[in-house]
Scaffold this motif. Structure first.
Motif, short mmCIF file in Angstrom:
data_model
loop_
_atom_site.label_atom_id
_atom_site.label_comp_id
_atom_site.label_asym_id
_atom_site.label_seq_id
_atom_site.Cartn_x
_atom_site.Cartn_y
_atom_site.Cartn_z
N ASP A 177 -0.54 -8.80 -0.35
CA ASP A 177 0.18 -7.59 0.08
C ASP A 177 1.50 -7.38 -0.64
O ASP A 177 2.54 -7.17 -0.01
N GLU A 194 -3.72 -7.22 7.64
CA GLU A 194 -3.68 -5.82 7.22
C GLU A 194 -3.01 -4.93 8.25
O GLU A 194 -2.25 -4.02 7.90
N LYS A 231 6.28 -4.55 4.35
CA LYS A 231 5.36 -4.00 3.36
C LYS A 231 5.74 -2.58 2.93
O LYS A 231 5.65 -2.23 1.75
#
Length: 324
Positions: A177, A194, A231
Motif C-alpha cells: 500500500d 485494504e 494511505k
C-alpha cells in the motif's frame, strides 16, 4: 527421550505402526500443543515444530475418532513409564500457538508463489532464505521468482509478523500500500488491510527503514517503535510500541486500543469470518478498547461489544452481523 528417538516415534505414529503405549505418548504431546508450554533454551525452532505438527495432523485427527484404547488400565501402566521419561522433553517442543500448516514457497528461479489465508486462519511461512513469516487471517503474501537474486523483496496485503534471517548482502523488503519496509535482519510486524485507512509498522527487535514512493526515507524505527502511515494523504507519525516476542494475534487474541469501527470489523472478520456492519453514527465514531479471544463465541463477543456502545445486534444472511 532423545530428539531423534522422538522423531522416529512420530513417524511410526503417522505410518500406523506405533504400539498403543507409543501412540498414547504422542496423543498426550499433541493435546498439549493447544495448552501451550514453557520455554527452554534448547527448544526447537518454531517452524520445525509447525512442520512436525502439520505432518501428523491428519493422522492424529483420524486416530482421535477411534476408541479411547489408552483408557485400558494395562495400557496406562505401560505408557506411564514412557511419559515419565519423555514429558519434560516433549514440553520443549510445544508451540505457544500455531496452525497445522507450514508453507515453503518456491526457491529463486521458479514461478512466483502467493500464500493466502481466509477468515479464522493463520499460516506460518518459511521463505527460501529461512525467514519465518506468520500470516494473519484475510492476508496474502506474494513471493516473486527473483526472490533472493540480489534482494529479498516480497509483497504483503493484510497483516504479518516477520522474523527475518540476517543477510547483509541481500536486503529484505516488504512492499504494501505505497510503503516499503527494508531490513537486514530483525523481527517486526506490518498491518495493511485494504479496508483500513492506515499502514502500521512495529519493530520487535533490530531496526527497519520505512519509505514510500514519494519519500525514500520516512523514518528509521528501532525496537519498541511503530509507524502509522495514512494511505490517503501520505502523512505519518512515529509512536512507542508495546514490545512482545510475537504479536498477540498469533496466540489467537486481538487487543484493540482506541480502535476504529473498521479496525473492529476487521478483527471480527479475522476471528469469526463474519462481516460486521452498521448504519449507526455513534457506533461508527466510537473508539473501542477491548480484548477478544479466538476461544470466545461470536455471540458472546457481540454481547460484549453491544454492551460497550449501548446497542444491540442481529444476524442478517450468512456471515453478516449488524449493530443497530
Amino acid at each position: 527421550m532423545k530428539r531423534t528417538t522422538f522423531k522416529q516415534l512420530l513417524k511410526k505414529y503417522r505410518d500406523g505402526t506405533a504400539t498403543p503405549a507409543e501412540r498414547y505418548v504422542v496423543d498426550r504431546w499433541y493435546e498439549s500443543l493447544d495448552r501451550g508450554g514453557e520455554k527452554h533454551p534448547s527448544m526447537a525452532e518454531v517452524d520445525e515444530k509447525a512442520m512436525i505438527r502439520s505432518r501428523i495432523w491428519q493422522g492424529v485427527h483420524d486416530r482421535r475418532q477411534r476408541t479411547k484404547w489408552h483408557r485400558h488400565p494395562g495400557v496406562r501402566v505401560a505408557a506411564s513409564m514412557a511419559l515419565v521419561v519423555s514429558i519434560s522433553t516433549l514440553l520443549y517442543w510445544i508451540a505457544q500457538t500455531t496452525t497445522p500448516s507450514a508453507h515453503h514457497p518456491s526457491k529463486p528461479g521458479h514461478a512466483p508463489h502467493t500464500i493466502t489465508t481466509s477468515g479464522r486462519q493463520l499460516k506460518q511461512v518459511r521463505l527460501p532464505d529461512s525467514t519465518i513469516v506468520w500470516l494473519n487471517a484475510h492476508s496474502a503474501l506474494e513471493v516473486p521468482a527473483a526472490f533472493g537474486d540480489r534482494e529479498r523483496r516480497i509483497k504483503l496485503s493484510g497483516e504479518a509478523f516477520f522474523e527475518v534471517k540476517r543477510d547483509t548482502l541481500r536486503p529484505f523488503l516488504v512492499a504494501t500500500d505505497g510503503v516499503v519496509v527494508e531490513v537486514l535482519g530483525t523481527s517486526f510486524s506490518i498491518q495493511s488491510y485494504e479496508r483500513l485507512q492506515n499502514v502500521n509498522v512495529a519493530v520487535t527487535t533490530g531496526k527497519v527503514l520505512v519509505k514510500s514512493a514519494s519519500t525514500p526515507r520516512l523514518s528509521e524505527l528501532t525496537m519498541g517503535q511503530s509507524l502509522v502511515y495514512q494511505k490517503a494523504t501520505g502523512d505519518y507519525r512515529v509512536d512507542k510500541a508495546m514490545v512482545a516476542e510475537r504479536p498477540s494475534w498469533i496466540k489467537g487474541r486481538a487487543e484493540l486500543k482506541m480502535a476504529s469501527f473498521d479496525e473492529l470489523a476487521q478483527t471480527l472478520a479475522n476471528l469469526y469470518d463474519v462481516q460486521l456492519t452498521t448504519d449507526d453514527d455513534q457506533v461508527m465514531s466510537y473508539r473501542y478498547n477491548l480484548t477478544l479471544e479466538s476461544t470466545l463465541r461470536l455471540e458472546d463477543a457481540m454481547e460484549l461489544i453491544c454492551t460497550i456502545v449501548g446497542k444491540t445486534y442481529k444476524k442478517e444472511g450468512e456471515g453478516i452481523v449488524e449493530i443497530f
